[in-house]
Design a protein around this motif. Sequence first.
Motif, PDB file in Angstrom:
ATOM      1  N   PHE A   4     -45.431   0.896  13.243  1.00 29.42           N
ATOM      2  CA  PHE A   4     -44.480   0.959  12.137  1.00 29.42           C
ATOM      3  C   PHE A   4     -45.191   0.808  10.796  1.00 29.42           C
ATOM      4  O   PHE A   4     -44.848   1.468   9.815  1.00 29.42           O
ATOM      5  CB  PHE A   4     -43.379  -0.091  12.276  1.00 29.42           C
ATOM      6  CG  PHE A   4     -42.335   0.014  11.205  1.00 29.42           C
ATOM      7  CD1 PHE A   4     -41.498   1.119  11.143  1.00 29.42           C
ATOM      8  CD2 PHE A   4     -42.196  -0.972  10.250  1.00 29.42           C
ATOM      9  CE1 PHE A   4     -40.540   1.238  10.140  1.00 29.42           C
ATOM     10  CE2 PHE A   4     -41.245  -0.872   9.243  1.00 29.42           C
ATOM     11  CZ  PHE A   4     -40.416   0.239   9.187  1.00 29.42           C
ATOM     12  N   GLY A   5     -46.197  -0.031  10.732  1.00 28.93           N
ATOM     13  CA  GLY A   5     -46.997  -0.161   9.518  1.00 28.93           C
ATOM     14  C   GLY A   5     -47.682   1.146   9.166  1.00 28.93           C
ATOM     15  O   GLY A   5     -47.753   1.531   7.994  1.00 28.93           O
ATOM     16  N   LEU A   6     -48.188   1.847  10.176  1.00 23.16           N
ATOM     17  CA  LEU A   6     -48.807   3.155   9.952  1.00 23.16           C
ATOM     18  C   LEU A   6     -47.772   4.162   9.464  1.00 23.16           C
ATOM     19  O   LEU A   6     -48.025   4.920   8.524  1.00 23.16           O
ATOM     20  CB  LEU A   6     -49.479   3.656  11.232  1.00 23.16           C
ATOM     21  CG  LEU A   6     -50.138   5.024  11.141  1.00 23.16           C
ATOM     22  CD1 LEU A   6     -51.275   5.018  10.125  1.00 23.16           C
ATOM     23  CD2 LEU A   6     -50.649   5.456  12.513  1.00 23.16           C
ATOM     24  N   TYR A   7     -46.599   4.154  10.073  1.00 26.15           N
ATOM     25  CA  TYR A   7     -45.521   5.043   9.646  1.00 26.15           C
ATOM     26  C   TYR A   7     -45.196   4.822   8.170  1.00 26.15           C
ATOM     27  O   TYR A   7     -45.106   5.772   7.395  1.00 26.15           O
ATOM     28  CB  TYR A   7     -44.287   4.802  10.518  1.00 26.15           C
ATOM     29  CG  TYR A   7     -43.086   5.609  10.122  1.00 26.15           C
ATOM     30  CD1 TYR A   7     -42.955   6.941  10.508  1.00 26.15           C
ATOM     31  CD2 TYR A   7     -42.074   5.055   9.354  1.00 26.15           C
ATOM     32  CE1 TYR A   7     -41.852   7.691  10.141  1.00 26.15           C
ATOM     33  CE2 TYR A   7     -40.963   5.789   8.982  1.00 26.15           C
ATOM     34  CZ  TYR A   7     -40.859   7.109   9.377  1.00 26.15           C
ATOM     35  OH  TYR A   7     -39.765   7.843   9.011  1.00 26.15           O
ATOM     36  N   ARG A   8     -45.050   3.558   7.772  1.00 26.67           N
ATOM     37  CA  ARG A   8     -44.737   3.246   6.373  1.00 26.67           C
ATOM     38  C   ARG A   8     -45.869   3.673   5.442  1.00 26.67           C
ATOM     39  O   ARG A   8     -45.625   4.158   4.341  1.00 26.67           O
ATOM     40  CB  ARG A   8     -44.454   1.759   6.206  1.00 26.67           C
ATOM     41  CG  ARG A   8     -43.135   1.352   6.783  1.00 26.67           C
ATOM     42  CD  ARG A   8     -42.766  -0.052   6.450  1.00 26.67           C
ATOM     43  NE  ARG A   8     -43.936  -0.885   6.212  1.00 26.67           N
ATOM     44  CZ  ARG A   8     -43.903  -2.186   6.083  1.00 26.67           C
ATOM     45  NH1 ARG A   8     -42.773  -2.822   6.191  1.00 26.67           N
ATOM     46  NH2 ARG A   8     -45.006  -2.875   5.868  1.00 26.67           N
ATOM     47  N   ALA A   9     -47.114   3.502   5.882  1.00 28.44           N
ATOM     48  CA  ALA A   9     -48.259   3.880   5.048  1.00 28.44           C
ATOM     49  C   ALA A   9     -48.363   5.392   4.867  1.00 28.44           C
ATOM     50  O   ALA A   9     -48.855   5.859   3.840  1.00 28.44           O
ATOM     51  CB  ALA A   9     -49.548   3.336   5.658  1.00 28.44           C
ATOM     52  N   LEU A  10     -47.893   6.158   5.863  1.00 24.11           N
ATOM     53  CA  LEU A  10     -48.045   7.617   5.818  1.00 24.11           C
ATOM     54  C   LEU A  10     -46.820   8.360   5.302  1.00 24.11           C
ATOM     55  O   LEU A  10     -46.947   9.476   4.816  1.00 24.11           O
ATOM     56  CB  LEU A  10     -48.371   8.148   7.217  1.00 24.11           C
ATOM     57  CG  LEU A  10     -49.688   7.721   7.824  1.00 24.11           C
ATOM     58  CD1 LEU A  10     -49.822   8.298   9.225  1.00 24.11           C
ATOM     59  CD2 LEU A  10     -50.863   8.143   6.950  1.00 24.11           C
ATOM     60  N   ARG A  11     -45.633   7.776   5.394  1.00 24.01           N
ATOM     61  CA  ARG A  11     -44.415   8.545   5.102  1.00 24.01           C
ATOM     62  C   ARG A  11     -44.342   9.039   3.670  1.00 24.01           C
ATOM     63  O   ARG A  11     -43.766  10.089   3.408  1.00 24.01           O
ATOM     64  CB  ARG A  11     -43.173   7.758   5.475  1.00 24.01           C
ATOM     65  CG  ARG A  11     -42.882   6.602   4.589  1.00 24.01           C
ATOM     66  CD  ARG A  11     -41.635   5.866   4.987  1.00 24.01           C
ATOM     67  NE  ARG A  11     -41.613   4.597   4.273  1.00 24.01           N
ATOM     68  CZ  ARG A  11     -40.877   3.598   4.619  1.00 24.01           C
ATOM     69  NH1 ARG A  11     -40.093   3.692   5.669  1.00 24.01           N
ATOM     70  NH2 ARG A  11     -40.895   2.486   3.914  1.00 24.01           N
ATOM     71  N   ASP A  12     -44.932   8.325   2.720  1.00 19.06           N
ATOM     72  CA  ASP A  12     -44.899   8.783   1.334  1.00 19.06           C
ATOM     73  C   ASP A  12     -45.844   9.957   1.084  1.00 19.06           C
ATOM     74  O   ASP A  12     -45.735  10.628   0.072  1.00 19.06           O
ATOM     75  CB  ASP A  12     -45.248   7.636   0.386  1.00 19.06           C
ATOM     76  CG  ASP A  12     -44.204   6.531   0.428  1.00 19.06           C
ATOM     77  OD1 ASP A  12     -43.037   6.838   0.751  1.00 19.06           O
ATOM     78  OD2 ASP A  12     -44.562   5.374   0.158  1.00 19.06           O
ATOM     79  N   ARG A  13     -46.772  10.189   2.006  1.00 15.58           N
ATOM     80  CA  ARG A  13     -47.726  11.291   1.877  1.00 15.58           C
ATOM     81  C   ARG A  13     -47.231  12.541   2.592  1.00 15.58           C
ATOM     82  O   ARG A  13     -47.942  13.517   2.702  1.00 15.58           O
ATOM     83  CB  ARG A  13     -49.069  10.881   2.468  1.00 15.58           C
ATOM     84  CG  ARG A  13     -49.655   9.662   1.794  1.00 15.58           C
ATOM     85  CD  ARG A  13     -50.907   9.243   2.461  1.00 15.58           C
ATOM     86  NE  ARG A  13     -51.866  10.332   2.373  1.00 15.58           N
ATOM     87  CZ  ARG A  13     -53.104  10.269   2.815  1.00 15.58           C
ATOM     88  NH1 ARG A  13     -53.536   9.191   3.388  1.00 15.58           N
ATOM     89  NH2 ARG A  13     -53.912  11.287   2.699  1.00 15.58           N
TER      90      ARG A  13
END
Length: 140
Positions: A121-130
Amino acid sequence: MSRIPEDPPLGAIWIAFSGRADLPWLRLLRPGFRHCFAALADTAGWTLVDPLADRLVVQRLAVAPDFDLPSFWRRAGFRVLGPFTPARPTRSLRLPFAPFTCVVACLKLLGLSRPLVLTPFGLYRALRDRCPKEILGKKS
């Protein structure tokens, strides 16, 4: 099936997130974000990179080069982000003895160093804005 969205650049990467938990301790993670894995697209087709608990699976998928794997994964219930172009590798701030997890594997494929990103989930949050909005907004 339809063509890969927007003809991504050679070596484009998609990251998929799963809620499946084969190991009991993974059930402590956020539902829907208990595992992540990646696919790399090129002109000849798709390569799956799936870091499992007991091994790293790197497999060329036996599908047509124009198969829309991200849409297939979405229809199967996964959240999918991409396409990403790998960044230039940078020096990692992670401790050298940190465990090799699915999150670390996906970050390494993307060429990113995010030492505080520890869970899918941390990875998802880090990538979703990109991610392009039309790709991000789809979830089946």
